[in-house]
Design an enzyme around this catalytic site. Structure first.
Site, short mmCIF file in Angstrom:
data_model
loop_
_atom_site.label_atom_id
_atom_site.label_comp_id
_atom_site.label_asym_id
_atom_site.label_seq_id
_atom_site.Cartn_x
_atom_site.Cartn_y
_atom_site.Cartn_z
N TYR A 144 0.90 -1.11 0.15
CA TYR A 144 -0.09 0.21 0.02
C TYR A 144 0.83 1.12 0.11
CZ TYR A 144 -3.86 2.98 1.58
OH TYR A 144 -4.85 4.20 1.74
N ASP A 145 1.76 1.37 0.96
CA ASP A 145 2.68 2.44 0.95
C ASP A 145 3.56 2.93 -0.08
OD1 ASP A 145 1.64 1.91 3.72
OD2 ASP A 145 3.34 2.14 4.56
N ASN A 173 -6.20 9.75 8.19
CA ASN A 173 -7.35 8.80 8.68
C ASN A 173 -8.68 9.55 8.76
OD1 ASN A 173 -4.83 7.86 10.05
ND2 ASN A 173 -6.00 6.30 10.47
N TYR A 203 -4.61 -2.58 19.68
CA TYR A 203 -3.27 -2.90 19.36
C TYR A 203 -2.06 -2.36 19.97
CZ TYR A 203 -6.30 -4.93 15.56
OH TYR A 203 -7.39 -5.53 15.04
N GLY A 204 -1.23 -3.10 20.53
CA GLY A 204 -0.01 -2.58 21.32
C GLY A 204 -0.87 -1.88 22.62
N ARG A 210 -3.27 8.84 16.19
CA ARG A 210 -3.85 9.17 14.76
C ARG A 210 -4.48 10.68 14.87
NH1 ARG A 210 -0.74 5.49 14.14
NH2 ARG A 210 -0.90 3.56 12.77
N LYS A 275 3.24 7.60 15.35
CA LYS A 275 2.18 8.72 15.38
C LYS A 275 2.07 9.41 14.14
CE LYS A 275 6.83 11.15 16.93
NZ LYS A 275 7.18 11.77 17.84
P1 NAD Z 1 -12.53 1.74 0.43
O1 NAD Z 1 -11.87 0.35 0.66
O2 NAD Z 1 -13.78 1.89 1.23
O3 NAD Z 1 -12.99 2.28 -1.05
C1 NAD Z 1 -12.15 1.78 -1.98
C2 NAD Z 1 -13.22 1.47 -3.38
O4 NAD Z 1 -12.33 1.43 -4.49
C3 NAD Z 1 -13.96 0.32 -3.05
O5 NAD Z 1 -15.46 0.57 -3.32
C4 NAD Z 1 -13.27 -0.90 -3.75
O6 NAD Z 1 -14.44 -1.78 -4.31
C5 NAD Z 1 -12.65 -0.13 -4.93
N1 NAD Z 1 -11.78 -0.63 -5.74
C6 NAD Z 1 -10.55 -1.25 -5.04
N2 NAD Z 1 -9.82 -1.86 -5.98
C7 NAD Z 1 -10.34 -1.75 -7.05
C8 NAD Z 1 -9.92 -1.63 -8.53
N3 NAD Z 1 -9.11 -2.19 -8.89
N4 NAD Z 1 -10.79 -1.18 -9.59
C9 NAD Z 1 -11.89 -0.70 -9.15
N5 NAD Z 1 -12.23 -0.39 -7.88
C10 NAD Z 1 -11.56 -0.65 -7.08
O7 NAD Z 1 -11.51 2.66 0.81
P2 NAD Z 1 -11.73 4.40 1.42
O8 NAD Z 1 -11.53 4.37 2.76
O9 NAD Z 1 -13.02 4.61 0.69
O10 NAD Z 1 -10.51 5.08 0.46
C11 NAD Z 1 -10.71 5.79 -0.96
C12 NAD Z 1 -9.35 6.25 -1.24
O11 NAD Z 1 -8.47 6.95 -0.10
C13 NAD Z 1 -8.53 4.95 -1.38
O12 NAD Z 1 -7.38 5.35 -2.42
C14 NAD Z 1 -7.40 5.11 0.00
O13 NAD Z 1 -6.17 4.70 -0.42
C15 NAD Z 1 -7.42 6.63 0.15
N6 NAD Z 1 -7.22 6.90 1.68
C16 NAD Z 1 -8.40 6.60 2.56
C17 NAD Z 1 -7.96 6.79 3.76
C18 NAD Z 1 -9.00 6.52 4.89
O14 NAD Z 1 -8.70 6.95 6.11
N7 NAD Z 1 -10.22 6.04 4.63
C19 NAD Z 1 -6.67 7.23 4.09
C20 NAD Z 1 -5.69 7.71 3.38
C21 NAD Z 1 -5.94 7.37 1.91
N1 UDP Z 2 -6.14 -0.28 15.94
C1 UDP Z 2 -6.25 -0.87 17.30
N2 UDP Z 2 -7.41 -1.66 17.19
C2 UDP Z 2 -8.16 -1.99 16.15
C3 UDP Z 2 -7.74 -1.66 14.82
C4 UDP Z 2 -6.71 -0.87 14.87
O1 UDP Z 2 -5.93 -0.66 18.05
O2 UDP Z 2 -8.93 -2.77 16.50
C5 UDP Z 2 -4.73 0.45 16.02
C6 UDP Z 2 -3.90 0.05 14.61
O3 UDP Z 2 -2.94 -0.67 15.26
C7 UDP Z 2 -3.11 1.63 14.33
C8 UDP Z 2 -4.44 2.55 14.78
O4 UDP Z 2 -5.49 1.88 15.37
O5 UDP Z 2 -2.38 1.90 15.50
C9 UDP Z 2 -5.20 3.03 13.41
O6 UDP Z 2 -5.66 1.88 12.66
P1 UDP Z 2 -6.31 1.64 11.27
O7 UDP Z 2 -6.33 0.65 10.88
O8 UDP Z 2 -7.50 2.63 11.57
O9 UDP Z 2 -5.73 2.99 10.41
P2 UDP Z 2 -3.98 3.16 9.97
O10 UDP Z 2 -3.23 1.96 10.75
O11 UDP Z 2 -3.74 2.59 8.42
O12 UDP Z 2 -3.75 4.34 10.47
#
Ligand code: NAD
Ligand code: UDP
Length: 310
Positions: A144-145, A173, A203-204, A210, A275
């Site tokens: 992902y990253d 987030n 977790y932890g 966040r 963090k």
């Molecule tokens: P989500 O998983 O709810 O939505 C992602 C959508 O993309 C889903 O509807 C999924 O079916 C669709 N999808 C996945 N792979 C696909 C593919 N190959 N072709 C077509 N559709 C595909 O996630 P979200 O939280 O709505 O995130 C949306 C975007 O924002 C993502 O790109 C994610 O990386 C980015 N983002 C979200 C967060 C967050 O906190 N929610 C944080 C950082 C970045």
């Molecule tokens: N986390 C947690 N309990 C859960 C799910 C997540 O303590 O049930 C922690 C996770 O380890 C992370 C933070 O909450 O430190 C945010 O996790 P999330 O999956 O929401 O987002 P991301 O790690 O991608 O920021």
């Protein structure tokens, strides 16, 4: 009225974005492969003559007439993106490549949903866009990253090489109604566990931080970024700078739900950032944007939503 393509439009952020763009009088094409997206979240829009659904995977090329593209398609929660890491990398890299080709062909502006994960486990705090990050290239979060980092590179190279009109937002987030209750993220887990009276999984030791942004604020920032008239392509951080520990979030959810759930401490997943807090100076200066929804109000709406579906 603009013809706007939203990839990942059935996902959590995508469905809110589609609805807002539709309400603003646009023609919205929602493209999704329904890997994590849910049809029920876009059902209310299906009958609207200005809304179109295309079931498609962005890993495959496609040609669609459009003026703007919001590329949101990508699983976002760690359990979802780690479920098939090779596919996550393909979606991140081949997917944005196909969408950039589409933008180039259509002369469309493309906004890409990047992430705070490009900063990895940050050594600079709060994170500014100028920080290059501290990312493990071979860990379980790398699909992902690094996928998102490679996508940013492709966007910048299309911009420099072909003059493609791009925008990069780095989303921190985000939470709100229509999150998938089973996506494994901390907000959805905590609320669902509290509602059901199950143990809250921390977790932890829960001291990791966040910064949680309500989805309406995020969508507003994304639309401002897409339509800014300053030629500002980003990257720009979009998130709520109000930082809190995971433990503090869990305690807030317990208080707000009146739940008797106990805390259950589990091992911290590897490479879990210690963090995270956005520096949003750029968004404030260039977009006049900052979050306006207080965490208590946002959580109340999210809790109501989860109660309504459980
Ligand atoms: P989500 O998983 O709810 O939505 C992602 C959508 O993309 C889903 O509807 C999924 O079916 C669709 N999808 C996945 N792979 C696909 C593919 N190959 N072709 C077509 N559709 C595909 O996630 P979200 O939280 O709505 O995130 C949306 C975007 O924002 C993502 O790109 C994610 O990386 C980015 N983002 C979200 C967060 C967050 O906190 N929610 C944080 C950082 C970045
Ligand atoms: N986390 C947690 N309990 C859960 C799910 C997540 O303590 O049930 C922690 C996770 O380890 C992370 C933070 O909450 O430190 C945010 O996790 P999330 O999956 O929401 O987002 P991301 O790690 O991608 O920021």
């Amino acid at each position: 009225m603009k013809r706007i393509l939203v990839t990942g439009g059935a996902g959590f952020i995508g469905n809110h974005l589609c609805r807002r763009l539709l309400n603003e009088g646009n023609y919205v094409i929602c493209l999704d492969n329904f890997f994590t997206g849910l049809k029920q979240h876009i059902e209310d829009m299906l009958d609207n003559p200005n809304f179109e659904l295309i079931e498609h995977d962005i890993v495959e090329p496609i040609d669609i007439e459009c003026e703007q593209i919001y590329n949101m398609a990508c699983p976002a929660s760690p359990p979802h993106y780690q479920y098939d890491p090779v596919k996550t990398m393909k979606t991140s890299v081949l997917g944005i490549l196909n969408m950039l080709e589409l933008a180039k062909k259509q002369g469309a502006t493309i906004l890409h949903a990047s992430t705070s994960e490009v900063y990895g486990n940050p050594l600079v705090h709060p994170q500014q866009e100028s920080y290059w990050g501290n990312v493990n290239p071979i860990g379980i979060r790398s699909c992902y990253d690094e996928g998102k980092r490679a996508a940013e590179t492709l966007l910048m190279d299309y911009h420099r090489q072909y003059g493609t009109d791009i925008r990069i937002i780095r989303i921190f987030n985000t939470y709100g109604p229509n999150m998938d209750p089973k996506d494994g993220r901390v907000v959805s887990n905590c609320i669902m566990q509290a509602i059901k009276g199950e143990d809250i999984t921390i977790y932890g030791d829960g001291s990791q931080t966040r910064s949680f942004c309500y989805v309406d604020d995020l969508v507003d920032g994304a639309i401002r970024m897409m339509n800014n008239d300053k030629g500002f392509i980003g990257p720009v951080n979009l998130g709520n700078p109000s930082e809190r520990t995971v433990l503090n979030l869990a305690q807030m959810v317990l208080e707000m739900t009146g739940s008797n759930s106990k805390l259950s401490f589990m091992p911290l997943p590897s490479d879990d950032p210690v963090k995270r807090k956005p520096d949003i100076t750029k968004a404030q200066q260039m977009l006049g944007w900052e979050p306006v929804v207080d965490i208590k109000d946002g959580l109340a709406k999210t809790i109501d939503y989860f109660k309504s579906i459980s």
